[in-house]
Every structure is written in structure tokens, then in C-alpha cells.
Write a protein that holds these residues in place. Structure first.
Motif, PDB file in Angstrom:
ATOM      1  N   LYS A  52       0.808  -1.231   0.000  1.00  0.00           N
ATOM      2  CA  LYS A  52       0.000   0.000   0.000  1.00  0.00           C
ATOM      3  C   LYS A  52       0.835   1.272   0.000  1.00  0.00           C
ATOM      4  CE  LYS A  52      -3.537   1.033   2.569  1.00  0.00           C
ATOM      5  NZ  LYS A  52      -4.857   1.308   2.050  1.00  0.00           N
ATOM      6  N   ARG A  54       1.968   2.354   2.786  1.00  0.00           N
ATOM      7  CA  ARG A  54       1.313   2.963   3.959  1.00  0.00           C
ATOM      8  C   ARG A  54       2.340   3.202   5.055  1.00  0.00           C
ATOM      9  NH1 ARG A  54      -4.453   1.761   5.883  1.00  0.00           N
ATOM     10  NH2 ARG A  54      -4.482   1.770   8.132  1.00  0.00           N
ATOM     11  N   SER A 138      -8.107  -0.945   3.626  1.00  0.00           N
ATOM     12  CA  SER A 138      -8.681  -0.834   2.293  1.00  0.00           C
ATOM     13  C   SER A 138      -7.589  -1.128   1.253  1.00  0.00           C
ATOM     14  CB  SER A 138      -9.271   0.565   2.102  1.00  0.00           C
ATOM     15  OG  SER A 138      -8.321   1.552   2.442  1.00  0.00           O
ATOM     16  N   ASN A 140      -6.135  -0.124  -1.436  1.00  0.00           N
ATOM     17  CA  ASN A 140      -5.758   0.953  -2.355  1.00  0.00           C
ATOM     18  C   ASN A 140      -4.376   1.459  -1.981  1.00  0.00           C
ATOM     19  OD1 ASN A 140      -7.552   1.814  -0.007  1.00  0.00           O
ATOM     20  ND2 ASN A 140      -6.410   3.689  -0.438  1.00  0.00           N
ATOM     21  N   SER A 146     -10.600   4.458  -2.126  1.00  0.00           N
ATOM     22  CA  SER A 146     -10.823   3.066  -1.720  1.00  0.00           C
ATOM     23  C   SER A 146     -11.511   2.307  -2.854  1.00  0.00           C
ATOM     24  CB  SER A 146     -11.720   3.004  -0.483  1.00  0.00           C
ATOM     25  OG  SER A 146     -11.063   3.536   0.633  1.00  0.00           O
ATOM     26  N   HIS A 235      -6.909  12.478   1.854  1.00  0.00           N
ATOM     27  CA  HIS A 235      -7.117  11.027   1.910  1.00  0.00           C
ATOM     28  C   HIS A 235      -8.205  10.704   0.905  1.00  0.00           C
ATOM     29  CE1 HIS A 235      -5.917   7.921   4.900  1.00  0.00           C
ATOM     30  NE2 HIS A 235      -6.843   7.225   4.285  1.00  0.00           N
TER      31      HIS A 235
HETATM   32 MG    MG Z   1      -8.122   3.204   3.838  1.00  0.00          MG
END
Ligand code: MG
Ligand code: TXA
Length: 343
Positions: A52, A54, A138, A140, A146, A235
Motif C-alpha cells: 500500500k 502505507r 482498504s 488501495n 478506496s 485522503h
Molecule cells: Mg483506507
């Protein structure tokens, strides 16, 4: 080569096997698609963050099949008991003190864990078959829209993913409500979703706090003090610049109409199309719902933004939904997607 499978029995068997061996797959839920790994396998969960892009300060939600699973991961309390009976399986995530078996990586070092019992039938079958708690944010790239269809996952993350479990389009289309149940002052909503504060309040018989303030773009060094670390200022955004325009008619007077290649997304199908004969702009119109049904609008929101984002417009303008019920949740996502959520 296709990467979207199932959801037949053989596909579910294969999905469960990949998860048990420490692999990552995309899974359907009633809210949005998730990127799943065995939640107690730290290395596998580490791959979720990598795929991700992330930041490691943003904790994952763990999906479980039943209350026994939930209680093995989180320290339960009376609020959780009442809410689980009222809303699980469903789009409500609890934040509770974590049990020690939950890896620190999953909770980003926090002493709390987010857990949810999803109600999508394919996801429930998978949870039974693999008999594992599944960490799944999620599916993405971090900060992007998402996914609410398997094709969205394929397009954005397909290169790094071998297996996407097909559960069709998501029934709700917006991420779950995240509810903090640890604060002695009372339960607090960290992220609004399909289960509203009012519904939660009805079950618990107390007032529900809302703590959904947005976060800076680059988060502060560590997460202490962030109510929900994933709630960055920007976001859920498409790549095309997105801006809110309150009403179609105001939009028609906007000087931005001299710009070319604009997409306008109305909440509801307009009864009459505005006249743009004086404008140099090439405007295309889209809408979230034909007749003002807010649930239909929520279901369509990310799908339509994905579609319009692929069409190479210079700018997307979007109208807010009526600010009540799910409409307010759509608006919260739109304010974040356009980078205009309040600090
Ligand atoms: Mg998310
Ligand atoms: O509907 C959903 O919740 C979807 C589906 C796949 O279940 N999942 C999802 O996950 O939206 P994700 O990772 O994209 O969003 C999880 C949110 C983030 O804002 C994160 O910061 C917050 O939950 N969160 C997770 N653990 C937390 C914790 N211990 N304390 C506070 N917030 C937490």
C-alpha cells in the motif's frame, strides 16, 4: 493472466491456503475491498504496508468471524458486548485495548486494536475456511480512493498482487464507522460510516462523542495523541484535482469554466442541463444518484470517482450531498478527497 478469482469453493480454498502460508490477497467486504493477511503473522502484515505504501504509524483493522475471535484479540467491555449484538456482522469497527498476541506492527505500536466482524457473505465464508483473524486495510495505494469493485484493486495494485477474491460491487461503498471504546469519558467516533452516532447512542443509552479532526499531511513522529492515525488531512483522493462546488448553478457562474476538460459530478441527476454555449470549457456531467437516494450515491461514489479519474480531465468539480445521515459521511470523505477537511 487473470488475477480476479471466485468466489467458488476452490477459489476460497486457494485464498485460505495463500493466507495460511503468509501471503496477501484482496478480499471483498460490504464496505470496501480489503488487502488481507494473517493478522498474527508479522511478516505478512509488513507486506501489506509495503504494497500500500502505507506509513507504519497507521494501524490496521483486524477482521474476525465471531465473538470468540474478537475476544481473543481485544479486552472486551460492556459497550462492546451491546454494540456487537446490535451491529455485528456489519460496518462498525471497535477500538479496544489489545491482547498481547496482536503484533505491535498491526497496531502501529498502540496499546489498542481495531476489530470488525464484516457481513459480506464471501468474506464470512473465507474467515470460516481459513480460521484466521485477517488484518485488512482498504485495498488501495495509501491516500488514493478506496476500491469498491475487484477491478479497482486490479488497476491500482494488480502488479503486486496475485489473487483478488471477487465478491462483486460493495453493498455500502464507504469505509466502516471506527468507534473508540477505550475512553472512560465515553465512546467516540473516530471515522464516520454507515452506522451513525445516533444509532450507537440508541443502543448504549449515552451520548457519543465525535473526534474526527483531520491530521497533518505528514504525520507527527509517533502516533500518540492522534485519535485515528489514518485520518490524514488529504485522503481518499483521485489523481485528478478535485474541488467541491456547492451547487450546480453556482458552478455555472464560475470563472473556472474557461478551463478546458472539466468533469462535474452532481449529487443527483439534474432536471435540466445548464446552458454552456458561452463557455470555452468542454464539460462532462455525471451524477451519484438518479433520484436522490443517498445509499445509491454512497455505493456509486468511489466507483464513479475511479471512472472519472481515468478519463484525463484537468479538474473534477463535485457537489456535496445533503448533509444528513449517509450524506454527511459522503461529504466527510469528499472534504478529505479534495484536501479541504478542517484541521
Ligand atoms: Mg483506507
Ligand atoms: O470498512 C473498513 O473499515 C475497511 C474494510 C476493508 O474493512 N477497512 C479500512 O481500513 O477502511 P483502513 O486501514 O483503510 O482504515 C482503518 C482506519 C484508519 O483510519 C486507522 O488509522 C484506524 O482505522 N485505526 C486502526 N487501528 C486503530 C487504533 N488502534 N486506534 C485508532 N484508530 C485506528
Amino acid at each position: 493472466m487473470t488475477k480476479i478469482y471466485g468466489p467458488g469453493a476452490e477459489d476460497l480454498d486457494r485464498a485460505a491456503r495463500i493466507l495460511a502460508e503468509g501471503g496477501i490477497i484482496a478480499v471483498p467486504t460490504e464496505t470496501v475491498y480489503g488487502l488481507a493477511a494473517h493478522a498474527l503473522d508479522e511478516a505478512a502484515c509488513g507486506r501489506i504496508f509495503e504494497i500500500k505504501g502505507r506509513p507504519l504509524i497507521d494501524p490496521l483493522i483486524i477482521h474476525i468471524h465471531d465473538l470468540i475471535g474478537a475476544k481473543s484479540l481485544a479486552a472486551w467491555n460492556d459497550w462492546a458486548e451491546l454494540l456487537a449484538h446490535a451491529f455485528w456482522p456489519g460496518p462498525l469497527t471497535f477500538v479496544l485495548p489489545k491482547q498481547s498476541i496482536v503484533p505491535a506492527l498491526v497496531t502501529a505500536g498502540l496499546e489498542t486494536v481495531a476489530i470488525r466482524m464484516p457481513r459480506h457473505p464471501v468474506m464470512r465464508k473465507l474467515l470460516i475456511k481459513c480460521n484466521l483473524p485477517l488484518a485488512a486495510p482498504s485495498a488501495n495505494p495509501f491516500g488514493y480512493l478506496s476500491p469498491t469493485r475487484p477491478e479497482h484493486v486490479l488497476e491500482a495494485l494488480g502488479e503486486n498482487l496475485e489473487f483478488i477474491l471477487d465478491g462483486g460491487p460493495c453493498e455500502i461503498g464507504l469505509e466502516s464507522t471506527v468507534l473508540d471504546l477505550c475512553d472512560p469519558l465515553g465512546p467516540a467516533i473516530l471515522r464516520p460510516g454507515a452506522i451513525s452516532g445516533w444509532q450507537i447512542s440508541e443502543v448504549l443509552g449515552i451520548e457519543i462523542l465525535v473526534k474526527t479532526q483531520s491530521m497533518p499531511e505528514i504525520p507527527a513522529p509517533v502516533s500518540k495523541g492522534m485519535p485515528s492515525p489514518g485520518l490524514m488531512h488529504r485522503h481518499y483522493s483521485p489523481r485528478t484535482p478535485l474541488a467541491i462546488r456547492p451547487h450546480l448553478h453556482e458552478f455555472c457562474r464560475d470563472e473556472a469554466l474557461t478551463n478546458e476538460k472539466i468533469a462535474f459530478i452532481a449529487f443527483q441527476k439534474p432536471t435540466e442541463r445548464p446552458d454552456f454555449t458561452d463557455s470555452a470549457a468542454k464539460i462532462r456531467f455525471f451524477w451519484l444518484t438518479e433520484d436522490g437516494d443517498v445509499e445509491e450515491a454512497a455505493r456509486n461514489l468511489y466507483d464513479l470517482l475511479h471512472k472519472v479519474d481515468r478519463m484525463n480531465f484537468n479538474q473534477i468539480f463535485i457537489e456535496l450531498a445533503p448533509e444528513s445521515g449517509l450524506g454527511a459521511v459522503i461529504n466527510e470523505r469528499l472534504l478529505r478527497a479534495s484536501g479541504s477537511a478542517n484541521d
